[in-house]
Design an enzyme around this catalytic site. Sequence first.
Site, PDB file in Angstrom:
ATOM      1  N   LYS A 174       0.832  -1.201   0.000  1.00  0.00           N
ATOM      2  CA  LYS A 174       0.000   0.000   0.000  1.00  0.00           C
ATOM      3  C   LYS A 174       0.871   1.258   0.000  1.00  0.00           C
ATOM      4  CE  LYS A 174      -1.735  -1.665   3.693  1.00  0.00           C
ATOM      5  NZ  LYS A 174      -2.482  -1.986   4.935  1.00  0.00           N
ATOM      6  N   THR A 207      -7.557   8.739   9.502  1.00  0.00           N
ATOM      7  CA  THR A 207      -7.105   7.530   8.799  1.00  0.00           C
ATOM      8  C   THR A 207      -6.896   6.337   9.725  1.00  0.00           C
ATOM      9  OG1 THR A 207      -4.814   8.316   9.014  1.00  0.00           O
ATOM     10  CG2 THR A 207      -5.986   8.841   6.956  1.00  0.00           C
ATOM     11  N   GLY A 209      -7.344   2.944  11.238  1.00  0.00           N
ATOM     12  CA  GLY A 209      -8.005   1.719  10.817  1.00  0.00           C
ATOM     13  C   GLY A 209      -8.085   1.514   9.320  1.00  0.00           C
ATOM     14  N   THR A 210      -7.361   2.316   8.545  1.00  0.00           N
ATOM     15  CA  THR A 210      -7.451   2.171   7.080  1.00  0.00           C
ATOM     16  C   THR A 210      -6.977   0.801   6.619  1.00  0.00           C
ATOM     17  OG1 THR A 210      -5.318   3.291   6.907  1.00  0.00           O
ATOM     18  CG2 THR A 210      -7.281   4.626   6.528  1.00  0.00           C
ATOM     19  N   GLY A 211      -5.859   0.327   7.175  1.00  0.00           N
ATOM     20  CA  GLY A 211      -5.336  -0.970   6.759  1.00  0.00           C
ATOM     21  C   GLY A 211      -6.270  -2.104   7.116  1.00  0.00           C
ATOM     22  N   CYS A 212      -6.838  -2.051   8.314  1.00  0.00           N
ATOM     23  CA  CYS A 212      -7.796  -3.078   8.740  1.00  0.00           C
ATOM     24  C   CYS A 212      -9.009  -3.085   7.818  1.00  0.00           C
ATOM     25  CB  CYS A 212      -8.245  -2.810  10.169  1.00  0.00           C
ATOM     26  SG  CYS A 212      -6.929  -2.746  11.391  1.00  0.00           S
TER      27      CYS A 212
END
Length: 267
Positions: A174, A207, A209-212
Site C-alpha cells: 500500500k 485515517t 483503521g485504514t489498513g484493517c
Amino acid sequence: MFPQAVTIAGSDSGGGAGIQADIKTFQERRVFGMSAITAITAQNTLGVHAIHPVPVDILAAQLDALKDDFKITAVKTGMLVDAAHILTVADKLQHFSWGKLIVDPVMIAKGGTSLVTAEAIDTIRAKLLPLASIVTPNIPEAEALAEMPIETTADIQKAAQRIQSLGVQTVIIKGGHSADDEASNDYILDGAISYWLKTARIDTPQTHGTGCTFSACITAELAKGATIEHAIRTAKDFINDAIRYPLNIGNGHGPTNHWAYGKEHQI
C-alpha cells in the site's frame, strides 16, 4: 448460504481499527462477520495505552468453536501479538477449510506503538505467509517482511517479489506511507501479473483503521466468491470513500467512515 468470514485480530476499544473495523466492514459488504480476539487493547484516536494478549489456549478455543459451527469462506488476520499466537493461528488454519487467507501484517499502530515483537515478524514470514492467498503490508511493514529498505518504485517492486517468494500468491504494497504528496498508489503482484492502483492522496488525519478496513473489504468480497482482482479494486474504492468522507470523531487520528461507500455519504 449467507457469506461468512472471520477476523483474527486485536480488539480496539476506540472502535476504529482491529476487529471492530473488520466487522463493520463485513457488515457493510453484506457478509456475516465473526472474530477470534488475539489481544485486548486500551486505545483511542490519540494512541495505544495498553495491550493485554489473550491467552493462547483461549485463542485456540475461539478458533475451534468457530470451526465447529460455521461455514466460513474467507479469513483475515490482523494484530497477532507474538510468535506463540501466530504459531497457534497457523496451526489451526492449516487444518481448517476456511477458504482464502488474507494477512494484514499489523506491526505498528498509527501513533507509532509497536504491536508485535521482532520474533513475531520472523514467524509471520516463515509460518503464516506460506498459507496466505494475499498479504497487504504498508511500506514500513513491507520493509520488515522483505528485509530491505524501500525508497523508490523499483524498491517496491523488488520488495513485493521478495515477499511473494515466501509463499504468498498476491502481494499488495500500500502506498499510504510513500513520500508522494499527490498520490497514494498501491502496487499489486498477483502471481506473475503486476499492476498499480493509483488514486489522489487525501490530506486528512482521519485515517485510523485504514489498513484493517481495506483488508477486511478484500476478505468480504472473497467470501462472496469474487476474484482476487475484483476484491482488491472494490476494497480500494471502499477505503477511498471511507477516508474522503470522514466522521471527524476523536482528537487524534480519527476513524474512517465505514458507511460511506456507495451511499450518499451522510450519517
